[in-house]
Design an enzyme around this catalytic site. Structure first.
Site, mmCIF file in Angstrom:
data_model
loop_
_atom_site.group_PDB
_atom_site.id
_atom_site.type_symbol
_atom_site.label_atom_id
_atom_site.label_comp_id
_atom_site.label_asym_id
_atom_site.label_seq_id
_atom_site.Cartn_x
_atom_site.Cartn_y
_atom_site.Cartn_z
ATOM 1 N N SER A 134 0.234 -10.021 35.818
ATOM 2 C CA SER A 134 -0.173 -10.264 34.442
ATOM 3 C C SER A 134 1.049 -10.084 33.575
ATOM 4 O O SER A 134 2.026 -9.450 33.983
ATOM 5 C CB SER A 134 -1.260 -9.263 34.033
ATOM 6 O OG SER A 134 -1.436 -9.242 32.625
ATOM 7 N N TYR A 147 -4.543 -0.641 34.315
ATOM 8 C CA TYR A 147 -4.427 -2.052 34.680
ATOM 9 C C TYR A 147 -2.956 -2.449 34.753
ATOM 10 O O TYR A 147 -2.529 -3.105 35.710
ATOM 11 C CB TYR A 147 -5.171 -2.926 33.670
ATOM 12 C CG TYR A 147 -5.089 -4.399 33.996
ATOM 13 C CD1 TYR A 147 -5.741 -4.920 35.100
ATOM 14 C CD2 TYR A 147 -4.350 -5.266 33.196
ATOM 15 C CE1 TYR A 147 -5.658 -6.276 35.405
ATOM 16 C CE2 TYR A 147 -4.264 -6.616 33.486
ATOM 17 C CZ TYR A 147 -4.910 -7.115 34.596
ATOM 18 O OH TYR A 147 -4.823 -8.458 34.908
#
Length: 276
Positions: A134, A147
């Protein structure tokens, strides 16, 4: 013709990629969460697509799924580790029962699938591993502590992996998406906010941000598939691939900040070196 194995292809980015690979005539094996293992893609392309049920946290089943994929089409040319989900929460407020399952899926789900696929790629001396990270796996974001940590782990693992398997003819690419109009800011985003007053403003901002952002992200999932098909066709694909102008801008800003900090503290950074 290539054979792809794409995890987490029930919907969203994985589904889009599978559609693009099938559209260009490739064979595709997808994993889905549906208990019966059924996918509309396999029904639409019965000769070139297979679908299997797989929970990305159920690592013990990975070798069996890989064996079925190899038996169906004779080997995996491109592995895409797409399965995963997000977690919005501050570091202090995230309990273990939230962050450990996240790592089981987002990080260990990636590493164990690679371990299952690599023997076949090594034997054929070719292959391409594409691991989803990401933009916050390159530059961390507040409220996404764990995350970001899981995706940072994917990045470090993938970079080392790339160096280990390059002499064997195997390529590795880390995909760093920005905001796509998928379920990431909706059903695929878990949250964990307690009542610590010092984080109340950040928590409120995150709740509002994710609610307002869902379905309005700047990037179109239908365009991700063609982009990754182009990368898979390259003889020398990139190690890192940001996707989306937002990801490009975010990562460039972080690189500039890191470079500025290196220059500011260069004197102290180099002060521990003494040649023997």
């Amino acid at each position: 013709m290539k054979t792809w194995l794409i995890t987490g292809a029930d919907k969203g980015l994985g589904h889009s990629l599978a559609q693009s690979a099938l559209a260009q005539g490739d064979n595709v094996v997808v994993t889905v969460l549906a208990a019966d293992g059924q996918s509309p893609l396999a029904q639409a392309f019965p000769d070139r697509c297979r679908s299997f049920h797989l929970n990305a946290a159920d690592h013990a089943r990975f070798p069996a799924v890989v064996a079925k994929a190899e038996a169906a089409f004779g080997g995996i040319d491109v592995l895409v580790n797409n399965a995963g989900y997000g977690l919005a929460s501050t570091a202090e407020e995230t309990p273990a029962e939230k962050y450990r399952p996240l790592f089981d899926v987002d990080f260990f789900g990636t590493t164990e699938m690679v371990r299952a696929v690599l023997p076949g790629m090594r034997k054929r001396r070719r292959g391409h591993v594409i691991n989803f990270s990401s933009m916050v796996g390159f530059a961390a974001a507040p409220g996404f502590s764990f995350y970001s940590a899981a995706k940072f782990a994917v990045e470090g693992y993938s970079e080392a992996l790339a160096k280990e398997v390059a002499p064997l003819g195997i390529k590795v690419t880390i995909v760093e998406p920005g905001g796509f109009r998928s379920d990431f800011a909706g059903p695929s985003l878990d949250t964990s906010f307690s009542q610590i007053e010092d984080y109340a403003e950040l928590g409120a901002a995150l709740r509002g941000y994710t609610a307002a952002r869902h379905g309005k992200q700047p990037n179109d999932p239908a365009l991700l598939g063609p982009a990754l098909c182009r990368i898979a066709a390259e003889a020398e694909p990139p190690l890192r691939l940001p996707l989306g102008r937002d990801a490009l801008d975010y990562i460039r800003a972080d690189i500039a900040q890191v470079l500025a900090e290196l220059e500011r503290w260069e004197d102290i950074a180099g002060s521990t070196t003494r040649e023997p």
